[in-house]
Design a protein around this motif. Structure first.
Motif, PDB file in Angstrom:
ATOM      1  N   LEU A   1       0.823  -1.210   0.000  1.00  0.00           N
ATOM      2  CA  LEU A   1       0.000   0.000   0.000  1.00  0.00           C
ATOM      3  C   LEU A   1       0.858   1.261   0.000  1.00  0.00           C
ATOM      4  CD1 LEU A   1      -2.660  -1.015   2.691  1.00  0.00           C
ATOM      5  CD2 LEU A   1      -2.687  -1.444   0.231  1.00  0.00           C
ATOM      6  N   ILE A   2       2.000   1.217   0.679  1.00  0.00           N
ATOM      7  CA  ILE A   2       2.863   2.391   0.780  1.00  0.00           C
ATOM      8  C   ILE A   2       3.343   2.815  -0.613  1.00  0.00           C
ATOM      9  CG2 ILE A   2       5.056   3.253   1.690  1.00  0.00           C
ATOM     10  CD1 ILE A   2       4.639   1.420   4.107  1.00  0.00           C
ATOM     11  N   GLY A   3       3.181   4.076  -0.909  1.00  0.00           N
ATOM     12  CA  GLY A   3       3.576   4.611  -2.213  1.00  0.00           C
ATOM     13  C   GLY A   3       2.466   4.594  -3.237  1.00  0.00           C
ATOM     14  N   GLN A   4       1.340   3.945  -2.917  1.00  0.00           N
ATOM     15  CA  GLN A   4       0.202   3.892  -3.825  1.00  0.00           C
ATOM     16  C   GLN A   4      -0.730   5.085  -3.560  1.00  0.00           C
ATOM     17  OE1 GLN A   4      -0.142   1.571  -6.215  1.00  0.00           O
ATOM     18  NE2 GLN A   4       1.680   0.427  -5.569  1.00  0.00           N
ATOM     19  N   THR A   5      -1.627   5.325  -4.502  1.00  0.00           N
ATOM     20  CA  THR A   5      -2.658   6.325  -4.290  1.00  0.00           C
ATOM     21  C   THR A   5      -3.856   5.652  -3.620  1.00  0.00           C
ATOM     22  OG1 THR A   5      -3.658   5.907  -6.457  1.00  0.00           O
ATOM     23  CG2 THR A   5      -1.962   7.632  -6.327  1.00  0.00           C
ATOM     24  N   GLU A   6      -4.634   6.414  -2.899  1.00  0.00           N
ATOM     25  CA  GLU A   6      -5.841   5.842  -2.314  1.00  0.00           C
ATOM     26  C   GLU A   6      -6.867   5.594  -3.423  1.00  0.00           C
ATOM     27  OE1 GLU A   6      -8.136   8.458   0.237  1.00  0.00           O
ATOM     28  OE2 GLU A   6      -7.057  10.194  -0.523  1.00  0.00           O
ATOM     29  N   GLY A   7      -7.852   4.769  -3.116  1.00  0.00           N
ATOM     30  CA  GLY A   7      -8.866   4.434  -4.104  1.00  0.00           C
ATOM     31  C   GLY A   7      -8.567   3.173  -4.879  1.00  0.00           C
ATOM     32  N   ILE A   8      -7.489   2.476  -4.497  1.00  0.00           N
ATOM     33  CA  ILE A   8      -7.137   1.238  -5.186  1.00  0.00           C
ATOM     34  C   ILE A   8      -7.822   0.048  -4.520  1.00  0.00           C
ATOM     35  CG2 ILE A   8      -4.905   2.160  -5.904  1.00  0.00           C
ATOM     36  CD1 ILE A   8      -3.615   0.525  -3.662  1.00  0.00           C
ATOM     37  N   VAL A   9      -7.807  -1.089  -5.197  1.00  0.00           N
ATOM     38  CA  VAL A   9      -8.293  -2.351  -4.643  1.00  0.00           C
ATOM     39  C   VAL A   9      -7.115  -3.317  -4.629  1.00  0.00           C
ATOM     40  CG1 VAL A   9      -9.856  -4.303  -4.953  1.00  0.00           C
ATOM     41  CG2 VAL A   9     -10.637  -1.984  -5.480  1.00  0.00           C
ATOM     42  N   VAL A  10      -6.807  -3.860  -3.457  1.00  0.00           N
ATOM     43  CA  VAL A  10      -5.671  -4.767  -3.319  1.00  0.00           C
ATOM     44  C   VAL A  10      -6.148  -6.093  -2.752  1.00  0.00           C
ATOM     45  CG1 VAL A  10      -4.011  -2.889  -2.995  1.00  0.00           C
ATOM     46  CG2 VAL A  10      -5.119  -3.931  -1.001  1.00  0.00           C
ATOM     47  N   ALA A  11      -5.353  -7.123  -2.971  1.00  0.00           N
ATOM     48  CA  ALA A  11      -5.673  -8.456  -2.445  1.00  0.00           C
ATOM     49  C   ALA A  11      -4.579  -8.883  -1.482  1.00  0.00           C
ATOM     50  CB  ALA A  11      -5.803  -9.461  -3.587  1.00  0.00           C
ATOM     51  N   ASN A  12      -4.966  -9.611  -0.426  1.00  0.00           N
ATOM     52  CA  ASN A  12      -3.965 -10.141   0.498  1.00  0.00           C
ATOM     53  C   ASN A  12      -3.369 -11.421  -0.072  1.00  0.00           C
ATOM     54  OD1 ASN A  12      -5.857 -12.159   0.957  1.00  0.00           O
ATOM     55  ND2 ASN A  12      -6.437 -11.421   2.990  1.00  0.00           N
ATOM     56  N   ASP A  13      -2.550 -12.114   0.713  1.00  0.00           N
ATOM     57  CA  ASP A  13      -1.861 -13.298   0.192  1.00  0.00           C
ATOM     58  C   ASP A  13      -2.806 -14.448  -0.115  1.00  0.00           C
ATOM     59  OD1 ASP A  13      -2.543 -13.954   2.764  1.00  0.00           O
ATOM     60  OD2 ASP A  13      -0.541 -14.594   3.391  1.00  0.00           O
ATOM     61  N   ALA A  14      -4.061 -14.355   0.362  1.00  0.00           N
ATOM     62  CA  ALA A  14      -5.049 -15.400   0.069  1.00  0.00           C
ATOM     63  C   ALA A  14      -6.007 -14.973  -1.039  1.00  0.00           C
ATOM     64  CB  ALA A  14      -5.832 -15.744   1.331  1.00  0.00           C
ATOM     65  N   GLY A  15      -5.771 -13.809  -1.643  1.00  0.00           N
ATOM     66  CA  GLY A  15      -6.627 -13.334  -2.722  1.00  0.00           C
ATOM     67  C   GLY A  15      -7.856 -12.581  -2.257  1.00  0.00           C
ATOM     68  N   TYR A  16      -7.978 -12.332  -0.968  1.00  0.00           N
ATOM     69  CA  TYR A  16      -9.126 -11.590  -0.423  1.00  0.00           C
ATOM     70  C   TYR A  16      -8.911 -10.105  -0.673  1.00  0.00           C
ATOM     71  CZ  TYR A  16     -13.055 -10.892   2.794  1.00  0.00           C
ATOM     72  OH  TYR A  16     -14.273 -10.580   3.348  1.00  0.00           O
ATOM     73  N   GLU A  17      -9.890  -9.454  -1.313  1.00  0.00           N
ATOM     74  CA  GLU A  17      -9.703  -8.086  -1.787  1.00  0.00           C
ATOM     75  C   GLU A  17     -10.252  -7.037  -0.809  1.00  0.00           C
ATOM     76  OE1 GLU A  17      -9.560  -8.422  -6.632  1.00  0.00           O
ATOM     77  OE2 GLU A  17     -11.523  -8.133  -5.679  1.00  0.00           O
ATOM     78  N   TYR A  18      -9.587  -5.889  -0.829  1.00  0.00           N
ATOM     79  CA  TYR A  18      -9.989  -4.757  -0.012  1.00  0.00           C
ATOM     80  C   TYR A  18      -9.935  -3.474  -0.846  1.00  0.00           C
ATOM     81  CZ  TYR A  18      -9.059  -7.896   3.917  1.00  0.00           C
ATOM     82  OH  TYR A  18      -9.055  -8.956   4.782  1.00  0.00           O
ATOM     83  N   GLN A  19     -10.863  -2.610  -0.585  1.00  0.00           N
ATOM     84  CA  GLN A  19     -10.858  -1.264  -1.153  1.00  0.00           C
ATOM     85  C   GLN A  19     -10.102  -0.359  -0.184  1.00  0.00           C
ATOM     86  OE1 GLN A  19     -14.554   0.430  -3.153  1.00  0.00           O
ATOM     87  NE2 GLN A  19     -14.538   1.557  -1.216  1.00  0.00           N
ATOM     88  N   VAL A  20      -9.157   0.430  -0.697  1.00  0.00           N
ATOM     89  CA  VAL A  20      -8.255   1.205   0.159  1.00  0.00           C
ATOM     90  C   VAL A  20      -8.539   2.699   0.011  1.00  0.00           C
ATOM     91  CG1 VAL A  20      -5.854   1.702   0.744  1.00  0.00           C
ATOM     92  CG2 VAL A  20      -6.492  -0.575  -0.123  1.00  0.00           C
ATOM     93  N   LEU A  21      -8.857   3.350   1.116  1.00  0.00           N
ATOM     94  CA  LEU A  21      -9.094   4.796   1.143  1.00  0.00           C
ATOM     95  C   LEU A  21      -8.589   5.374   2.451  1.00  0.00           C
ATOM     96  CD1 LEU A  21     -12.781   4.841  -0.168  1.00  0.00           C
ATOM     97  CD2 LEU A  21     -10.822   5.778  -1.402  1.00  0.00           C
ATOM     98  N   ARG A  22      -8.235   6.644   2.433  1.00  0.00           N
ATOM     99  CA  ARG A  22      -7.950   7.306   3.692  1.00  0.00           C
ATOM    100  C   ARG A  22      -9.263   7.472   4.447  1.00  0.00           C
ATOM    101  NH1 ARG A  22      -4.191  10.239   0.452  1.00  0.00           N
ATOM    102  NH2 ARG A  22      -2.062  10.184   1.296  1.00  0.00           N
TER     103      ARG A  22
END
Length: 333
Positions: free
Chosen positions: A44-65
């Motif tokens: 997440l560090i260095g990315q812009t907010e508003g992205i969607v990322v997945a953890n090591d198991a493929g579970y996705e999260y929407q990232v915002l401040r």
């Protein structure tokens, strides 16, 4: 802290596909563990907010401040926070403006302090007064965590709100007064002394008995305009295709706001006609309402509010300071 790419020390809000929200503080090499897997902070560090990322198991999260509302509801707390719906009304009703000098008493966990500091801006000032040292520490940590540093216009003082401001504030120099305390009428003389003519005084109280006593005390002082009171209820709506309806749950009563303005010098308020129609309550009515008001005890137990132990408050203060240190970039042991 509020824009640009995500950095260590900043808080981010992760939302999963069920709408569940979690707030974490980013740290280099940090990891967020759940039963759904592990999410590495470095992704997440260095990315812009508003992205969607997945953890090591493929579970996705929407990232915002987190917004201010989100931060307030997730931050460490001792005393119950002033809810965002009430903070917004206080800013509007009190007419808090950039550059204003505001006095606040009853800091609690610092939720209202953050909103007031945002409203006065870097050119304004907020003097906060708190009786309990552990609450002051919680508020200090939360404010620094939100802004990422000490706010240049904020001072917090320990002491009785009814007397301590008289030792610090010059007479008639405060533009706005905001009180969140059990017995705000005890501060009547203080407010009358420090508040500038035309200045606004807003009090946040939880019960009808507090509201009534404060209104009558203000009227009896004859130094303020006719007090006005209201409460705000917030109801969200369910939106799903054609199924558009109010949600079954809502944030109903949290507290009352009572507002009045300081008159100049010894000028007295006009006697409004509607007051002439109001009959004086009988002795029986007064007894039924609350007995001898002068002998009444206004504390957490009598008002049935939640009492926060010193142990819990100290734990919340330590947690708030840890988050603040991360936000300011203080190395962690």
């Amino acid at each position: 802290m509020r824009k640009g790419r995500l950095k260590p020390g900043q808080r981010v809000q992760l939302t999963d596909y069920k709408g569940r929200k979690s707030t974490i503080t980013l740290a280099e090499g940090g990891e967020w563990h759940t039963h759904q897997g592990v999410l590495r902070h470095d992704e997440l560090i260095g990315q812009t907010e508003g992205i969607v990322v997945a953890n090591d198991a493929g579970y996705e999260y929407q990232v915002l401040r987190p917004l201010l509302n989100d931060f307030v509801l997730s931050m460490p707390r001792g005393a119950t926070v002033v809810y965002p719906k009430d903070s917004a009304q206080i800013i509007q009703v009190a007419d808090i403006f950039p550059g204003a000098h505001v006095l606040e008493a009853g800091v609690g966990s610092g939720a209202l302090s953050i909103s007031l500091l945002r409203a006065v801006g870097d050119t304004g000032s907020l003097h906060s007064y708190e009786l309990r040292e552990e609450f002051a520490e919680i508020a200090r940590g939360n404010v620094e965590a939100f802004f990422g540093q000490q706010h240049p216009g904020w001072e917090i003082h320990l002491g009785d709100a009814g007397t301590t401001p008289l030792e610090i504030e010059q007479p008639q120099t405060v533009d706005r007064v905001v009180l969140d305390m059990l017995a705000p009428w005890d501060c009547l003389n203080m407010v009358k002394t420090v508040l500038a003519p035309g200045g606004v005084w807003v009090s946040y109280v939880a019960t009808v008995t507090q509201l009534s006593r404060l209104a009558e005390a203000i009227r009896d002082s004859e130094g303020f305009t006719e007090p006005e009171a209201h409460e705000t209820m917030l109801r969200t709506w369910h939106l799903d295709g054609l199924a558009v309806r109010p949600d079954h749950r809502m944030v109903a009563h949290t507290g009352f706001l009572l507002a009045t303005r300081r008159l100049a010098g010894d000028h007295r308020p006009l006697q409004l006609k509607k007051r002439e129609k109001v009959s004086e309550p009988s002795a029986e009515d007064k007894a039924a309402w609350g007995g001898n008001q002068e002998d009444a005890v206004w504390d957490e137990e009598s008002l049935k509010t939640r009492v926060v132990s010193k142990k819990k408050a100290r734990r919340a203060a330590a947690n708030a300071q840890t988050i603040a240190d991360k936000a300011k970039g203080v190395p962690q042991e």
